[in-house]
Motif scaffolding. Structure first.
Motif, mmCIF file in Angstrom:
data_model
loop_
_atom_site.group_PDB
_atom_site.id
_atom_site.type_symbol
_atom_site.label_atom_id
_atom_site.label_comp_id
_atom_site.label_asym_id
_atom_site.label_seq_id
_atom_site.Cartn_x
_atom_site.Cartn_y
_atom_site.Cartn_z
ATOM 1 N N THR A 17 -14.298 -15.465 25.245
ATOM 2 C CA THR A 17 -14.438 -14.042 24.671
ATOM 3 C C THR A 17 -15.929 -14.016 24.388
ATOM 4 O O THR A 17 -16.815 -15.044 24.336
ATOM 5 C CB THR A 17 -13.681 -13.549 23.696
ATOM 6 O OG1 THR A 17 -14.155 -14.581 22.663
ATOM 7 C CG2 THR A 17 -12.443 -13.625 24.118
ATOM 8 N N ASP A 20 -17.959 -9.723 19.316
ATOM 9 C CA ASP A 20 -17.078 -8.419 19.154
ATOM 10 C C ASP A 20 -17.672 -7.694 17.720
ATOM 11 O O ASP A 20 -16.832 -7.383 16.930
ATOM 12 C CB ASP A 20 -15.729 -8.584 19.189
ATOM 13 C CG ASP A 20 -15.128 -9.174 18.107
ATOM 14 O OD1 ASP A 20 -15.520 -10.123 17.579
ATOM 15 O OD2 ASP A 20 -13.767 -8.992 18.178
ATOM 16 N N GLU A 133 -14.888 -14.542 14.878
ATOM 17 C CA GLU A 133 -13.721 -14.457 15.412
ATOM 18 C C GLU A 133 -13.514 -15.231 16.673
ATOM 19 O O GLU A 133 -12.729 -15.887 17.131
ATOM 20 C CB GLU A 133 -13.412 -13.112 15.581
ATOM 21 C CG GLU A 133 -11.886 -12.651 16.224
ATOM 22 C CD GLU A 133 -11.736 -11.280 16.301
ATOM 23 O OE1 GLU A 133 -10.717 -10.944 17.041
ATOM 24 O OE2 GLU A 133 -12.180 -10.551 15.623
ATOM 25 N N THR A 134 -14.738 -15.061 17.557
ATOM 26 C CA THR A 134 -14.606 -15.758 18.754
ATOM 27 C C THR A 134 -15.436 -16.968 19.029
ATOM 28 O O THR A 134 -15.365 -17.656 19.939
ATOM 29 C CB THR A 134 -15.360 -14.618 19.761
ATOM 30 O OG1 THR A 134 -16.675 -14.510 19.570
ATOM 31 C CG2 THR A 134 -14.706 -13.277 19.660
ATOM 32 N N ASP A 136 -18.662 -17.124 19.390
ATOM 33 C CA ASP A 136 -19.699 -16.846 20.294
ATOM 34 C C ASP A 136 -20.916 -16.878 19.586
ATOM 35 O O ASP A 136 -20.846 -16.246 18.454
ATOM 36 C CB ASP A 136 -19.506 -15.712 21.286
ATOM 37 C CG ASP A 136 -18.362 -15.841 22.337
ATOM 38 O OD1 ASP A 136 -18.167 -16.876 22.937
ATOM 39 O OD2 ASP A 136 -17.552 -15.003 22.152
ATOM 40 N N SER A 268 -18.088 -6.085 23.171
ATOM 41 C CA SER A 268 -16.670 -6.317 23.409
ATOM 42 C C SER A 268 -15.626 -5.943 22.825
ATOM 43 O O SER A 268 -14.694 -6.381 22.058
ATOM 44 C CB SER A 268 -16.481 -8.094 23.292
ATOM 45 O OG SER A 268 -17.556 -8.527 24.610
#
Length: 350
Positions: A17, A20, A133-134, A136, A268
């Motif tokens: 992902t 976001d 959360e991701t 990234d 995202s």
């Protein structure tokens, strides 16, 4: 049976992902000077974003206060960091990042650009952040391009941003890049061609970001976010017109908040939700009187009345005292019908 188990196993694997988070950029006009800045209202606007790049930070103590204010409004923990003082003349400013700890974490590589060509008046400032959360990582940079005496003075820095964009690759280490700031140049100007050739695109292509002195008016699209559009998935983008959010006249907004509106891009799936900014509580208001008094209110307050711009507001001040609002017909351009609209607006003190 084996195939079904394999598919089920794949479903348990973490998906690839992208970040976001809602990214914002805001020139908060002379943040830190003794200019009667309405900090609770500034914090309310900042609370719309998960990560905010700030330009025109004049004193780092103001950043600490803003962090405290936004924590009080949101009920969440926030963090911030600022660059050193930057500037070639007696005018200097800091860049800063402010972020919501539940969504974003500082990763590494906070650095001011080593401008060997001595092109920038205030060298860009960059850092890498991680979406919690991701997991990234993305690289953010911020800059305030010199205004100068005209476009010709701005173009050298705009052209140098192409070199800076390439230099950011060393900081980014393969992560997506976002260059946020007040560029003092519209995104459709030919001067952006070198940066565009490198794959960077502006998030904001429509609208205006500079508050004019006319009530409700805007000019120039100088604030923007340039980003790796082929890598990052933009789910939302736009301009947060904070005077509407704060129900504040433009003159007061320019005087007590900023003459720039923040720009933002959602990544995202992230979207701007103004109605959720204070968890349903009322928007904090500046400490101004509830009603507007023809004999005591400031020009900026009078400007909030229907049909009253800055010029007519000054005329009202110069014609004081006023025995009754009925006499406003003495002001040039205010007929009986307009005066009645002012009286029925519920803004005047009775």
């Amino acid at each position: 049976m084996v195939l079904r188990l394999f598919v089920a196993w794949l479903a348990l694997l973490p998906l690839s992902t992208q970040a976001d988070v809602l990214m914002g950029s805001w020139n908060i006009k002379h943040l830190g000077w003794n200019n009667d800045k309405a900090m609770p209202q500034v914090a309310h606007v900042a609370n719309h974003f998960d990560l905010l790049a700030i330009q025109e930070l004049m004193d780092t103590s103001a950043l600490a206060r803003l962090e405290q204010e936004v924590e009080a409004i949101s009920g969440e923990a926030w963090s911030s960091m600022a660059s050193r003082e930057l500037g070639h003349s007696s005018y200097t400013e800091h860049y800063a990042f402010l972020w919501r700890e539940s969504e974003v974490a500082y990763s590494d590589s906070a650095v001011v650009f080593l401008d060997h060509g001595d092109v920038f008046s205030r060298e860009p400032y960059a850092a890498r952040f991680r979406d919690l959360e991701t997991d990234d990582v993305f690289t953010t940079a911020t800059v305030h391009v010199v205004y100068g005496d005209g476009v010709s003075h701005r173009l050298p820095e705009i052209e140098a941003l192409a070199d800076y964009w390439q230099w950011l690759d060393e900081i980014a280490q393969g992560t997506p890049r976002l260059l946020m700031g007040d560029f003092n140049l519209a995104p459709d100007h030919a001067g952006w061609a070198p940066l565009r050739r490198l794959g960077a695109e502006p998030a904001i292509t429509d609208g205006l970001t500079t508050l004019s002195t006319t009530a409700g008016g805007y000019s120039n699209l100088y604030d923007n976010i340039w980003y790796d559009a082929s890598v990052l998935d933009s789910s939302d983008r736009g301009i947060l017109r904070f005077p509407d959010l704060l129900t504040m006249g433009h003159q007061e907004a320019r005087d007590r908040i900023s003459d720039h509106a923040p720009v933002y891009v959602g990544l995202s799936g992230a979207k701007l939700h103004p109605e959720h900014a204070t968890d349903g509580t009322s928007v904090p208001r500046a400490s101004t009187p509830e009603c507007i008094d023809l004999n005591t209110s400031s020009v900026s307050r009078l400007d909030e009345l229907p049909h009253i711009g800055p010029a007519r507001a000054k005329d009202i001040v110069e014609a004081r005292p006023w025995a009754s609002a009925d006499h406003l017909t003495r002001v040039n351009g205010l007929g009986t019908a307009r005066v009645q609209e002012i009286q029925t607006s519920d803004l005047l003190c009775q």
